[in-house]
Structure formats: C-alpha cells, structure tokens
Design a protein around this motif. Structure first.
Motif, PDB file in Angstrom:
ATOM      1  N   LEU A  29     -56.861  78.958  -3.313  1.00 43.18           N
ATOM      2  CA  LEU A  29     -57.308  80.565  -3.375  1.00 43.18           C
ATOM      3  C   LEU A  29     -55.887  81.365  -2.937  1.00 43.18           C
ATOM      4  O   LEU A  29     -55.752  82.425  -3.622  1.00 43.18           O
ATOM      5  N   LEU A  30     -55.146  80.751  -2.211  1.00 41.58           N
ATOM      6  CA  LEU A  30     -53.753  81.311  -1.967  1.00 41.58           C
ATOM      7  C   LEU A  30     -53.067  81.708  -3.086  1.00 41.58           C
ATOM      8  O   LEU A  30     -52.058  82.573  -3.334  1.00 41.58           O
ATOM      9  N   HIS A  31     -52.693  80.722  -3.827  1.00 33.84           N
ATOM     10  CA  HIS A  31     -52.056  80.677  -5.143  1.00 33.84           C
ATOM     11  C   HIS A  31     -52.624  81.365  -6.353  1.00 33.84           C
ATOM     12  O   HIS A  31     -51.888  82.167  -7.169  1.00 33.84           O
ATOM     13  N   ALA A  32     -53.968  81.765  -6.198  1.00 34.40           N
ATOM     14  CA  ALA A  32     -54.585  82.687  -7.065  1.00 34.40           C
ATOM     15  C   ALA A  32     -54.380  83.925  -6.589  1.00 34.40           C
ATOM     16  O   ALA A  32     -55.012  84.997  -7.367  1.00 34.40           O
ATOM     17  N   MET A 245     -42.695  63.307  -9.168  1.00 34.47           N
ATOM     18  CA  MET A 245     -43.902  63.809 -10.060  1.00 34.47           C
ATOM     19  C   MET A 245     -44.221  62.360 -11.074  1.00 34.47           C
ATOM     20  O   MET A 245     -43.450  61.817 -11.418  1.00 34.47           O
ATOM     21  N   SER A 246     -45.541  62.618 -11.282  1.00 35.87           N
ATOM     22  CA  SER A 246     -46.336  61.664 -12.379  1.00 35.87           C
ATOM     23  C   SER A 246     -47.459  62.051 -13.066  1.00 35.87           C
ATOM     24  O   SER A 246     -47.840  63.295 -12.523  1.00 35.87           O
ATOM     25  N   LEU A 247     -48.058  61.455 -13.789  1.00 39.96           N
ATOM     26  CA  LEU A 247     -49.215  61.960 -14.502  1.00 39.96           C
ATOM     27  C   LEU A 247     -50.331  62.282 -13.485  1.00 39.96           C
ATOM     28  O   LEU A 247     -51.197  62.769 -13.847  1.00 39.96           O
ATOM     29  N   GLN A 248     -50.050  61.452 -12.367  1.00 40.33           N
ATOM     30  CA  GLN A 248     -51.236  61.349 -11.410  1.00 40.33           C
ATOM     31  C   GLN A 248     -51.361  62.879 -10.876  1.00 40.33           C
ATOM     32  O   GLN A 248     -52.654  63.472 -10.686  1.00 40.33           O
ATOM     33  N   HIS A 249     -50.220  63.841 -10.889  1.00 35.89           N
ATOM     34  CA  HIS A 249     -50.234  65.040 -10.266  1.00 35.89           C
ATOM     35  C   HIS A 249     -50.970  66.146 -11.199  1.00 35.89           C
ATOM     36  O   HIS A 249     -51.684  66.861 -11.006  1.00 35.89           O
ATOM     37  N   VAL A 250     -50.661  65.906 -12.602  1.00 34.95           N
ATOM     38  CA  VAL A 250     -51.520  66.542 -13.769  1.00 34.95           C
ATOM     39  C   VAL A 250     -53.142  66.317 -13.546  1.00 34.95           C
ATOM     40  O   VAL A 250     -53.798  67.298 -13.481  1.00 34.95           O
ATOM     41  N   ALA A 251     -53.386  65.228 -13.123  1.00 34.40           N
ATOM     42  CA  ALA A 251     -54.909  64.844 -13.259  1.00 34.40           C
ATOM     43  C   ALA A 251     -55.477  65.508 -11.862  1.00 34.40           C
ATOM     44  O   ALA A 251     -56.493  66.249 -11.949  1.00 34.40           O
ATOM     45  N   ALA A 252     -54.580  65.363 -10.896  1.00 37.39           N
ATOM     46  CA  ALA A 252     -55.124  66.047  -9.465  1.00 37.39           C
ATOM     47  C   ALA A 252     -55.042  67.529  -9.685  1.00 37.39           C
ATOM     48  O   ALA A 252     -56.182  68.116  -9.253  1.00 37.39           O
ATOM     49  N   ARG A 253     -54.277  68.094 -10.428  1.00 44.04           N
ATOM     50  CA  ARG A 253     -54.241  69.735 -10.571  1.00 44.04           C
ATOM     51  C   ARG A 253     -55.713  70.054 -11.313  1.00 44.04           C
ATOM     52  O   ARG A 253     -56.341  70.979 -11.180  1.00 44.04           O
ATOM     53  N   GLN A 254     -55.935  69.322 -12.499  1.00 41.83           N
ATOM     54  CA  GLN A 254     -57.141  69.415 -13.187  1.00 41.83           C
ATOM     55  C   GLN A 254     -58.332  69.244 -12.290  1.00 41.83           C
ATOM     56  O   GLN A 254     -59.393  70.208 -12.497  1.00 41.83           O
ATOM     57  N   GLU A 255     -58.439  68.014 -11.465  1.00 43.57           N
ATOM     58  CA  GLU A 255     -59.340  67.827 -10.452  1.00 43.57           C
ATOM     59  C   GLU A 255     -59.548  69.117  -9.452  1.00 43.57           C
ATOM     60  O   GLU A 255     -60.642  69.500  -9.295  1.00 43.57           O
ATOM     61  N   LEU A 256     -58.620  69.659  -9.028  1.00 48.54           N
ATOM     62  CA  LEU A 256     -58.612  70.778  -8.036  1.00 48.54           C
ATOM     63  C   LEU A 256     -59.416  71.855  -8.881  1.00 48.54           C
ATOM     64  O   LEU A 256     -60.028  72.699  -8.296  1.00 48.54           O
ATOM     65  N   ARG A 257     -58.718  72.353 -10.034  1.00 49.76           N
ATOM     66  CA  ARG A 257     -59.474  73.521 -10.783  1.00 49.76           C
ATOM     67  C   ARG A 257     -60.891  73.197 -11.003  1.00 49.76           C
ATOM     68  O   ARG A 257     -61.673  74.341 -10.927  1.00 49.76           O
ATOM     69  N   ALA A 258     -61.354  72.122 -11.335  1.00 52.23           N
ATOM     70  CA  ALA A 258     -62.620  71.627 -11.556  1.00 52.23           C
ATOM     71  C   ALA A 258     -63.402  72.047 -10.215  1.00 52.23           C
ATOM     72  O   ALA A 258     -64.601  72.546 -10.215  1.00 52.23           O
ATOM     73  N   LEU A 259     -62.723  71.767  -9.201  1.00 50.76           N
ATOM     74  CA  LEU A 259     -63.578  71.774  -7.639  1.00 50.76           C
ATOM     75  C   LEU A 259     -63.843  73.155  -7.612  1.00 50.76           C
ATOM     76  O   LEU A 259     -64.804  73.720  -7.146  1.00 50.76           O
ATOM     77  N   LEU A 265     -66.103  79.745  -7.545  1.00 49.70           N
ATOM     78  CA  LEU A 265     -64.996  80.805  -7.418  1.00 49.70           C
ATOM     79  C   LEU A 265     -64.227  81.066  -8.742  1.00 49.70           C
ATOM     80  O   LEU A 265     -63.390  80.637  -9.182  1.00 49.70           O
ATOM     81  N   SER A 266     -65.163  81.741  -9.891  1.00 45.57           N
ATOM     82  CA  SER A 266     -64.748  81.687 -11.099  1.00 45.57           C
ATOM     83  C   SER A 266     -63.630  82.460 -11.478  1.00 45.57           C
ATOM     84  O   SER A 266     -62.732  82.270 -12.360  1.00 45.57           O
ATOM     85  N   GLY A 267     -63.167  83.354 -10.378  1.00 46.78           N
ATOM     86  CA  GLY A 267     -61.995  84.146 -10.524  1.00 46.78           C
ATOM     87  C   GLY A 267     -60.857  83.550 -10.141  1.00 46.78           C
ATOM     88  O   GLY A 267     -59.604  83.651 -10.588  1.00 46.78           O
ATOM     89  N   PHE A 268     -61.014  82.085  -9.625  1.00 50.61           N
ATOM     90  CA  PHE A 268     -59.635  81.108  -9.396  1.00 50.61           C
ATOM     91  C   PHE A 268     -59.730  79.697 -10.187  1.00 50.61           C
ATOM     92  O   PHE A 268     -59.231  79.057  -9.815  1.00 50.61           O
TER      93      PHE A 268
END
Length: 277
Positions: A29-32, A245-259, A265-268
């Motif tokens: 939320l802060l980064h959004a 950094m690794s591919l795991q970080h990309v998957a984790a970011r995607q996971e956080l957005r899905a969460l 929180l559609s605006g974020f």
C-alpha cells in the motif's frame, strides 16, 4: 475528520502468517502511494513493530529512502500492558485507534494469536478482516469443525464465532458490512489428496459463514530473508537490494500483487500486469 479504511489481520492460532501478511500488505500500500498507519496488538511479540524498527535502521544505515507508515504503539512497554487489566488495554487501544484512523488512508492492525479484549475490539471496528491459514486441517480447526470419521464439515469453530459476532454488532451499530477474506497461506507446491479435502471444507465453510477465499503467500526464502532488514519484495529496486536477485523475486512480486487484488484493493493491484509477468 476523514476515517481510514481499517484492515485487521487476525487468526487466534499462532504461526498462521499474520505478521507476514500484515507487513507485505502495508508495504504494498505504501509503494502504491497510500498513507498507512499501523497498530501492533501483539503486545508480547511485537513482530510488526520490530519489522518497521528494523526498516528505519537499515534505511538510515544505507542512506536510502523507502516509504514508512505512521506508527502508533499502544505503550512503550508492551509486555507490561499485556499484563494490565482489560479496561486499561482497551483504553490505550481506543486512544491509539482514534488518533491513527484520522491520519492515514488505511489503518492496518496486526492481532495476536490468541483471544484478547483488544483483539475482539479491533475486529469489531474493521472494514476488512484478513485471516491467513496454513494448508492444514490443524489450522482449519480454528475456523471449522469436521467429523472425525467422514471429515464432513459439522459446524463453525472458535475464531469464526468471533468474526460472526463482530459482523453482527457492526451491522446493528453502523449498518456496515465487514468484508472477510480467508487466505490460503503457504500452500504446498504440489496437489495432494489432503489438499483437495481441505479445499472442499474451506469452500463449504465459506458458504456457511460468508467469507471470501484468496491466495496468500507461499513459504518462500525471500520473505524470511528480507525480514531482518525491515524490507519486502515491494521495496526491491536498483538502490535497495540487500540480497542477490533471482527469478524467485519476480514470482514473489507477482504473488504479492495477486494477494492485494484478492483483498479487494483494486486500486493497488493490476491483474493484467500480474498475468503479463
């Protein structure tokens, strides 16, 4: 005074991943661009408070910037307040809640893995209750009871009763509905018979007591690896990179957005961007 949207992360069972969900939701939320206030009601453990203390120290030591929430500790001595009477704890909570809710877009409250007076009070003030549960019938037992022979759902359980009562009181008092999302946290990477059985019982209970089901966060090394720095995958950038950094970080970011999308929180959260990655 404008009031913040109140997000309560709760489950009366310890080890379900409440604080992990709380810190990732707050930083996303802060980064959004949202302003976020946080209250840590786990007076003994103080995981949320310690995370943001680590964050402040790491950012200062490395000369970089990242968004910080507005923090409202209930007491300078959380353990002492944990031993205080319910009336004193509730008074401190009411003070902090009133101040924090007028200072941010979102007020995020992390609750302890037990039944306390201030935790029940927080649930009654929520706009959104987020309940993480591990992929296990041990965790499900806090939400629903199954027959030991057939494994069929028989009734809702302790924590579901707490949320049910909070929703009834809030509806009668303010004519507002509390949204409730149960997150399937730390899911096993492979399908299994036990997983399918649990899925069916969670879905049956959701229809019975009225919660939504969403994806949580898997048990990734990167989440644990960043915690001591007070950072999450939402913070990683060319200037903030305390681990390789690794591919795991990309998957984790995607996971956080899905969460974030699952929490409404559609605006974020941008589901098209999630799919694209």
């Amino acid at each position: 005074m404008p009031q913040a949207s109140v997000i309560v992360v709760g489950n009366e069972k310890g080890g379900a991943g409440k604080s992990t969900i709380a810190i990732h939701t707050a930083t996303a939320l802060l980064h959004a661009g949202a302003s976020v206030a946080v209250l840590d009601l786990d007076l003994r453990q103080q995981t949320l408070g310690r995370f943001f203390a680590n964050r402040r120290a790491w950012l200062a030591a490395n000369g970089v910037a990242a968004p910080m929430p507005v923090e409202h500790p209930l007491s300078s001595d959380g353990r002492a307040l944990a031993r205080a009477t319910d009336d004193e704890a509730l008074a401190r909570f009411a003070e902090a809640f009133e101040e924090a809710s007028g200072q941010a877009d979102f007020l995020l409250i992390d609750t302890p893995g037990s039944d306390t007076a201030i935790s029940r009070a927080a649930h009654g003030l929520a706009d959104l209750i987020v309940t993480p549960m591990n992929d296990s019938f041990v965790d499900f037992d806090m939400l629903g009871v199954v027959d030991p022979v057939t494994l069929e759902l028989t009734r809702h359980s302790l924590y579901s009763e707490t949320v049910w009562n909070s929703r009834k009181v809030r509806a009668a008092k303010d004519r507002k509905t509390i949204d409730w999302v149960v997150l399937r946290n730390r899911l096993a990477p492979t399908e299994a018979r036990n997983r399918r059985r649990l899925d069916e019982r969670v879905e049956a209970l959701s229809r019975k007591v009225g919660f939504r089901i969403g994806p949580g966060l898997r048990d990734r090394v990167i989440y644990r690896e960043l915690f001591p720095f007070g950072l999450t995958v939402a913070d990683l950038s060319p200037t903030i990179r305390p681990v390789s950094m690794s591919l795991q970080h990309v998957a984790a970011r995607q996971e956080l957005r899905a969460l974030m999308h699952a929490l409404g929180l559609s605006g974020f959260a941008d589901p098209e961007q999630i799919a694209a990655e």
